[in-house]
Scaffold this motif. Structure first.
Motif, mmCIF file in Angstrom:
data_model
loop_
_atom_site.group_PDB
_atom_site.id
_atom_site.type_symbol
_atom_site.label_atom_id
_atom_site.label_comp_id
_atom_site.label_asym_id
_atom_site.label_seq_id
_atom_site.Cartn_x
_atom_site.Cartn_y
_atom_site.Cartn_z
ATOM 1 N N ASP A 73 0.854 -1.187 0.000
ATOM 2 C CA ASP A 73 0.000 0.000 0.000
ATOM 3 C C ASP A 73 0.891 1.239 0.000
ATOM 4 O OD1 ASP A 73 -1.802 2.041 0.475
ATOM 5 O OD2 ASP A 73 -2.714 1.124 2.249
ATOM 6 N N ALA A 74 0.687 2.119 -0.968
ATOM 7 C CA ALA A 74 1.475 3.355 -1.041
ATOM 8 C C ALA A 74 0.581 4.583 -0.877
ATOM 9 C CB ALA A 74 2.230 3.430 -2.360
ATOM 10 N N SER A 75 -0.499 4.415 -0.126
ATOM 11 C CA SER A 75 -1.439 5.523 0.042
ATOM 12 C C SER A 75 -0.977 6.528 1.097
ATOM 13 C CB SER A 75 -2.825 4.998 0.415
ATOM 14 O OG SER A 75 -2.786 4.322 1.666
ATOM 15 N N ARG A 76 -0.034 6.119 1.977
ATOM 16 C CA ARG A 76 0.486 6.996 3.028
ATOM 17 C C ARG A 76 2.000 6.787 3.114
ATOM 18 N NH1 ARG A 76 -3.270 9.426 5.994
ATOM 19 N NH2 ARG A 76 -1.900 9.755 7.794
ATOM 20 N N ILE A 77 2.722 7.597 2.364
ATOM 21 C CA ILE A 77 4.173 7.454 2.209
ATOM 22 C C ILE A 77 4.882 8.399 3.173
ATOM 23 C CG2 ILE A 77 6.103 7.590 0.590
ATOM 24 C CD1 ILE A 77 3.971 7.419 -1.681
ATOM 25 N N LEU A 78 5.924 7.904 3.819
ATOM 26 C CA LEU A 78 6.707 8.752 4.719
ATOM 27 C C LEU A 78 8.199 8.622 4.390
ATOM 28 C CD1 LEU A 78 7.036 10.719 6.939
ATOM 29 C CD2 LEU A 78 6.593 8.933 8.623
ATOM 30 N N PRO A 79 8.760 9.582 3.644
ATOM 31 C CA PRO A 79 10.199 9.577 3.360
ATOM 32 C C PRO A 79 10.963 10.201 4.525
ATOM 33 C CG PRO A 79 8.922 10.822 1.705
ATOM 34 C CD PRO A 79 8.083 10.668 2.928
ATOM 35 N N LEU A 80 12.018 9.542 4.969
ATOM 36 C CA LEU A 80 12.810 10.048 6.095
ATOM 37 C C LEU A 80 14.131 10.641 5.624
ATOM 38 C CD1 LEU A 80 12.162 7.245 8.749
ATOM 39 C CD2 LEU A 80 11.034 9.471 8.498
ATOM 40 N N ASN A 81 14.097 11.266 4.450
ATOM 41 C CA ASN A 81 15.286 11.903 3.877
ATOM 42 C C ASN A 81 14.797 12.930 2.864
ATOM 43 O OD1 ASN A 81 17.133 11.823 1.280
ATOM 44 N ND2 ASN A 81 18.494 11.510 3.030
ATOM 45 N N GLY A 84 3.246 13.219 -4.451
ATOM 46 C CA GLY A 84 3.341 14.110 -3.298
ATOM 47 C C GLY A 84 2.087 14.170 -2.452
ATOM 48 N N ASP A 85 0.907 13.964 -3.084
ATOM 49 C CA ASP A 85 -0.322 14.030 -2.302
ATOM 50 C C ASP A 85 -0.521 12.822 -1.398
ATOM 51 O OD1 ASP A 85 -0.728 12.256 -4.369
ATOM 52 O OD2 ASP A 85 -2.777 12.912 -4.800
ATOM 53 N N LYS A 86 0.376 11.823 -1.524
ATOM 54 C CA LYS A 86 0.310 10.637 -0.665
ATOM 55 C C LYS A 86 1.324 10.693 0.479
ATOM 56 C CE LYS A 86 -1.128 7.787 -4.612
ATOM 57 N NZ LYS A 86 -2.567 7.799 -4.239
ATOM 58 N N VAL A 87 2.134 11.749 0.520
ATOM 59 C CA VAL A 87 3.161 11.888 1.563
ATOM 60 C C VAL A 87 2.509 12.465 2.824
ATOM 61 C CG1 VAL A 87 5.334 12.988 2.212
ATOM 62 C CG2 VAL A 87 4.995 12.170 -0.127
ATOM 63 N N VAL A 88 2.754 11.828 3.975
ATOM 64 C CA VAL A 88 2.072 12.219 5.213
ATOM 65 C C VAL A 88 2.967 12.922 6.228
ATOM 66 C CG1 VAL A 88 0.330 10.424 4.988
ATOM 67 C CG2 VAL A 88 2.451 9.926 6.247
ATOM 68 N N GLY A 89 4.281 12.969 5.981
ATOM 69 C CA GLY A 89 5.182 13.611 6.934
ATOM 70 C C GLY A 89 6.521 13.885 6.291
ATOM 71 N N ARG A 90 7.393 14.520 7.050
ATOM 72 C CA ARG A 90 8.703 14.890 6.503
ATOM 73 C C ARG A 90 9.763 14.827 7.597
ATOM 74 N NH1 ARG A 90 10.329 20.340 7.598
ATOM 75 N NH2 ARG A 90 8.763 21.438 8.838
ATOM 76 N N ASP A 91 11.015 14.778 7.145
ATOM 77 C CA ASP A 91 12.114 14.912 8.102
ATOM 78 C C ASP A 91 12.706 16.300 7.955
ATOM 79 O OD1 ASP A 91 15.375 13.918 7.101
ATOM 80 O OD2 ASP A 91 13.814 14.672 5.785
ATOM 81 N N ILE A 92 13.675 16.617 8.775
ATOM 82 C CA ILE A 92 14.187 17.987 8.857
ATOM 83 C C ILE A 92 14.864 18.455 7.575
ATOM 84 C CG2 ILE A 92 16.459 17.354 9.787
ATOM 85 C CD1 ILE A 92 16.201 19.762 11.680
#
Length: 357
Positions: free
Chosen positions: A98-106, A119-127
């Motif tokens: 499932d790629a409906s809620r993607i969280l990249p940590l970089n 991009g509309d599936k990304v739910v958070g971000r790192d610094i």
């Protein structure tokens, strides 16, 4: 090394932002084509690049980067074809369903996800995700440490990390909660960008979009490098500085900046001086040996030492040609070493600035 400081309520603004970015992309493409020659122009196929072409490309690149926005692929967003099982750089096989809620940590990985059109599936971000489209997303890192609790609170269906993501206990906690974690190798040079884009696209079930991003990247990079003027290669030293933390380093082989400097038609002064480690503490002797014509820095690093006035007061800087001439080039932290889809714009700017005067 950080790339820079970095609710769903901000998501409706994404479409508006994309329209503006798309318009800039069209303008940039037209300008790039014009710089390549046009009808009867002096810079057609096989012709030598002129200073004006390099300046025009740099101006267009600076305009694009000033928006701090990305240019996603044209057309409708790709539809992930899942499940897929991919190799993770931590030695595991990971299945993504499932790629409906993607969280990249970089930050660089996040740029790829947005450029793919997801991009509309990304739910958070790192610094390190400092671009405009990520601004309204919840941050899940403190300094550079991932908060497992913050990540899990966003209920991601897939997490994208790299081998530098930590602490390892937090990554294990996320994985133990049943979230697929795909770990990627860091991107430390230009050749790594395509590899990482391919792996991200495969993990998200959109391999064709990954190929399209890579094709566009290759074309933009080729055009940027075509503007490199003939003649001597200036020696460029990449300095990583954080004055408040008393961190003063000079880049050498494997710093990442060496790849960019080479692509821009210049010579990495640290590598030329025999520095075989990515970073070495700055000493007067090292600087004098490197003898850079130009100093390259991240903007926040330059600011942290008091700008150019403060930089030239650091022992050894004044004894270099770059210090004497105050030739310093700085670029925004979140872009310079991000090694993402915007890197060709960085090369455009470096080609023009490193070869000036």
């Amino acid at each position: 090394m950080e790339g820079g400081s970095m609710r769903r309520s901000g998501r409706p603004q994404l479409t508006i932002a994309r329209r503006g970015v798309a318009a800039l992309a069209v303008a940039f493409a037209m300008l790039a084509a014009g710089c390549a020659g046009g009808d009867g122009g002096s810079e057609g196929k096989g012709a030598k690049p002129s200073p004006s072409s390099a300046s025009a490309r740099a101006a267009a690149a600076e305009k694009q980067l000033k928006t701090n926005s990305l240019v996603p692929l044209e057309g409708a967003a790709p539809t992930p074809k899942l499940p897929v099982t991919v190799d993770s750089s931590d030695g595991r096989k990971v299945t993504v369903e499932d790629a409906s809620r993607i969280l990249p940590l970089n930050g660089g990985i996040a740029e790829i996800v947005f450029t793919l059109g997801l991009g509309d599936k990304v739910v958070g971000r790192d610094i390190t995700a400092t671009f405009e489209e990520a601004r309204g997303l919840p941050q899940v890192t403190k300094a550079h440490d991932v908060s497992a609790e913050s990540v899990l609170s966003l209920e991601p269906t897939v997490v994208l990390a790299d081998t530098d993501t930590g602490p390892s206990e937090a990554v294990d906690q996320i994985r133990d909660a049943g979230v697929p974690v795909v770990v990627l190798d860091p991107a430390n040079e230009l050749s790594d960008v395509s590899t990482r884009t391919t792996r991200v696209a495969e993990a998200l079930g959109v391999p064709a979009a990954g190929k399209a991003v890579n094709d566009r990247f290759a074309d933009e990079l080729k055009a940027a490098r075509a503007a490199v003027p003939e003649g001597n290669r200036p020696k460029v030293a990449f300095l990583y500085m954080r004055g408040s933390a008393a961190v003063y380093l000079i880049g050498g082989k494997g710093s990442g900046a060496d790849s960019l400097i080479d692509a821009a038609g210049a010579e990495d002064a640290g590598v030329a001086a025999g520095m075989d480690k990515p970073f070495t503490p700055i000493t007067s002797e090292a600087l004098v040996k490197a003898q850079p014509d130009v100093i390259l820095m991240m903007s926040k690093g330059l600011e942290s030492v008091g700008g150019i006035d403060g930089l030239v007061e650091i022992p050894g800087i004044k004894e270099t040609p770059a210090g004497l001439d105050r030739r310093v080039v700085d670029l925004e932290d979140g872009v310079l070493l991000s090694f993402g889809p915007r890197t060709p714009l960085v090369i455009d700017i470096l080609v023009e600035r490193l070869h000036q005067g």
